[in-house]
Design an enzyme around this catalytic site. Structure first.
Site, mmCIF file in Angstrom:
data_model
loop_
_atom_site.group_PDB
_atom_site.id
_atom_site.type_symbol
_atom_site.label_atom_id
_atom_site.label_comp_id
_atom_site.label_asym_id
_atom_site.label_seq_id
_atom_site.Cartn_x
_atom_site.Cartn_y
_atom_site.Cartn_z
ATOM 1 N N SER A 84 0.837 -1.200 0.000
ATOM 2 C CA SER A 84 0.000 0.000 0.000
ATOM 3 C C SER A 84 0.875 1.255 0.000
ATOM 4 O O SER A 84 1.663 1.440 -0.921
ATOM 5 C CB SER A 84 -0.961 -0.063 1.198
ATOM 6 N N HIS A 234 -7.385 -6.078 0.807
ATOM 7 C CA HIS A 234 -6.214 -5.211 0.729
ATOM 8 C C HIS A 234 -5.062 -5.717 1.599
ATOM 9 O O HIS A 234 -3.902 -5.546 1.250
ATOM 10 C CB HIS A 234 -6.621 -3.794 1.155
#
Length: 254
Positions: A84, A234
């Protein structure tokens, strides 16, 4: 200098956590990589974990922090994994200092611009009033009103620590994040490119890397491929760490 946890001996492998995370998030996987011939450096990026706090918070300064860390520790020809926000830092290091990076692994983020989408999380964090000396359960009760997802709350709770007896606090620099949250979505510029082996890994249930993004990824990273871990979101490395490890170690060892 950035705080880090170092494990193993061998080829240097830098691991960078995501927004609101820290090096501890990677402890189990870091130990696995260390057992497979790597000297693993799990870093806390600025304003996170045990690293220093600063009013400056953007990808340029975070990338420079990592480059300076590598110079200090005399690390050359590194492999680097970034998740990320950490993936954005890793990408920028690769395009700006390709001589330093041998292989790049980016977990569930692309080089494109991302609109700010952390409003609920920041609202929950800001709602915690540490002047009332809440305990851990009371902090979670506040967060639950804004953040219904249990996994996300547990991830955030890992940054709680006892600042002094009876006084909890977050390790990250929430004040600066409130001011600079737009920095998290910054894109690479059109001219920034990296030609060495690059692996993007996305979660099958995540929307961070879409099929439509493959062309943009290729335009910046000519020697890249995209792998998908099915049935994860995620936090793909936490939801299926074994498959994540197998994919990454296979890439690093080829």
């Amino acid at each position: 200098m950035l705080y880090s946890k170092i494990e193993g001996i061998g080829k240097p492998l830098i691991i960078l956590h995501g927004f609101l995370g820290m090096s501890d998030n990677w402890k189990t996987l870091g130990t696995q990589f260390a057992a497979n011939g790597f000297q693993v450096h799990m870093l806390d990026l600025r304003n996170h974990g045990r690293s220093f706090h600063s009013d400056a918070f953007n990808y340029e300064v975070m990338m420079n922090d990592v480059a300076e860390y590598c110079r200090f520790h005399q690390l050359t020809k590194i492999n680097i994994i970034g998740h990320s926000m950490g993936g954005k830092v890793a990408m920028l290091l690769a395009v700006e200092h390709p001589e330093m990076v041998e292989k790049l692994v980016v977990a569930d983020i692309g080089p494109k611009y991302y609109p700010s989408h952390h409003q609920d999380i920041l609202a929950g964090l800001n709602a915690v009033d540490f002047s009332q000396k809440p305990d851990r359960n009371q902090v979670e009760e506040v967060l639950q009103k804004y953040i219904p997802d249990f996994g996300t709350r547990q991830f955030l709770m890992k940054s709680l620590f006892w600042k002094e007896p009876g006084q909890l606090a977050f390790r990250f620099n929430l004040e600066v994040f409130n001011k600079e949250i737009e920095q998290i979505g910054t894109a690479l510029t059109d001219s920034q490119r990296y030609d060495k082996p690059t692996l993007f890994i996305r979660g099958g249930n995540s929307k961070y890397i879409l099929d439509d993004d493959f062309q943009t990824i290729q335009s910046h990273f000519h020697n890249s491929k995209v792998e998908t871990i099915p049935n994860v979101g995620h936090w793909l490395h936490a939801e299926n760490p074994q498959l994540f490890f197998e994919i990454v170690i296979g890439f690093l060892n080829t």
